[in-house]
Design an enzyme around this catalytic site. Structure first.
Site, PDB file in Angstrom:
ATOM      1  N   GLY A 123     -12.663  14.112  12.780  1.00 20.73           N
ATOM      2  CA  GLY A 123     -12.311  15.356  13.451  1.00 20.73           C
ATOM      3  C   GLY A 123     -13.299  15.709  14.547  1.00 20.73           C
ATOM      4  O   GLY A 123     -14.384  15.135  14.647  1.00 20.73           O
ATOM      5  N   ASP A 130     -18.295  32.793  10.838  1.00 19.87           N
ATOM      6  CA  ASP A 130     -17.106  32.115  11.374  1.00 19.87           C
ATOM      7  C   ASP A 130     -16.189  31.646  10.236  1.00 19.87           C
ATOM      8  O   ASP A 130     -15.697  30.522  10.257  1.00 19.87           O
ATOM      9  CB  ASP A 130     -17.511  30.926  12.252  1.00 19.87           C
ATOM     10  CG  ASP A 130     -16.373  30.452  13.161  1.00 19.87           C
ATOM     11  OD1 ASP A 130     -15.472  31.262  13.458  1.00 19.87           O
ATOM     12  OD2 ASP A 130     -16.385  29.279  13.567  1.00 19.87           O
TER      13      ASP A 130
END
Length: 323
Positions: free
Chosen positions: A35, A152
């Site tokens: 990723g 986050d």
């Protein structure tokens, strides 16, 4: 005569596993690019010293040249995660440097999916919220108790193993809580999961807001928007007690949210351990002339209708009045 450029001269942000193996230590064998993200790329690798599969999170030298602060953020993330020893937080083993100056974090590799993929695939139920939200919450509570904010929290940063164990990752915007306060710079979060006070001074309640946004999306399959609509308007047949959890965690005012992530976890666990309340049964509204105005008292039936429908009964009633 000029020499041919080599891999050490390349400034590409994303390297192939083969290229990365040329500049990384011999004790690591990178096998797959899994990723990419805001900081760089993540790879699957075999670590010969640890005798296990690991994830390699790489911050390329080119990215650090563009923004020198990224290296400081990257190192702070590694140090923060290394301090957090919790079953619901991805473990960090080390932070190292490639031969050409790239930074990379060696961390636990999680076999599974991120929550964003699972939500997009559909089919999730309240049962998944009962299990996963408390696990995310206790991970945040552990971080907060160690003076660390995530800043986050979002579905893409929550990994779910094949056994259903939650692993919170990517403390890339991590902030240390200090007695004198927290620097607000670079603690922005990701819309629509970021608390409304950001950018600004983050608090543990900022992470709690983000967890509420994740809960909303997990239950409804939709990202939250302001103003937050009632659950029943977005998806029917959900436990109405989740409404209170969302109202508190997603409140615009910081002091109206849960005091701790543990408090939110306790309420979700209470919901999961007790049956949902049955819908209140309401009596059918009586048929009357005043149906369009329920505030008025129902009027008496019109006697003339009986005269037309049952003339003999009406005549008998009138005759009896004479005696």
């Amino acid at each position: 005569m000029s020499r041919m450029p080599t891999l050490l001269d390349q400034e590409e942000s994303i390297l192939t596993p083969w290229d990365l193996n040329l500049i990384i230590g011999d004790h690591i064998n990178v096998t797959e690019l899994t990723g990419t993200g805001g900081m760089g790329a993540v790879y699957l690798a075999w670590h010969s010293k640890l005798k296990r599969e690991v994830a390699i999170k790489l911050l390329p030298k080119s990215r650090m040249a563009e923004n020198p602060q990224l290296a400081a953020f990257f190192r702070e993330e590694a140090r923060a995660m290394a301090r957090l020893d919790h079953p619901n937080i991805v473990k960090v083993f080390d932070i190292e440097e490639t031969f050409r100056g790239d930074l990379y974090i060696v961390m636990e590799y999680v076999h599974g999916f991120n929550l964003a993929e699972l939500i997009a695939g559909g089919g999730l139920t309240e049962r998944h919220a009962h299990s996963w939200i408390p696990q995310i919450g206790v991970a945040l509570e552990h971080a907060h108790q160690h003076g660390i904010l995530h800043c986050d929290i979002k579905p893409a940063n929550v990994l779910i193993t094949r056994e259903g164990v939650v692993k919170v990752t990517d403390f890339g915007l991590v902030k240390r809580m200090k007695p004198g306060g927290i620097s607000a710079s670079d603690c922005l979060g990701t819309a629509p999961y970021a608390a409304p006070e950001l950018p600004g001074e983050p608090t543990p309640q900022s992470d709690i807001y983000s967890l509420g946004a994740v809960l909303f999306e997990l239950l409804t399959g939709k990202q939250p928007e302001r103003p937050i609509p009632p659950l029943a308007e977005v998806k029917s047949k959900l436990d109405p007690r989740f409404e209170n959890v969302l109202n508190r965690s997603l409140h615009r005012r910081v002091n109206r949210r849960y005091a701790t992530a543990e408090d939110m976890v306790d309420e979700v666990l209470e919901i999961s351990s007790t049956p949902a309340p049955k819908p209140t049964e309401t009596s059918p509204e009586p048929e009357c002339e005043t149906r369009t105005n329920p505030a008025r008292v129902p009027v008496r039936p019109d006697a003339s209708r009986n005269k037309r429908k049952y003339p003999w009964a009406w005549a008998w009633t009138q005759w009896s009045k004479l005696f």
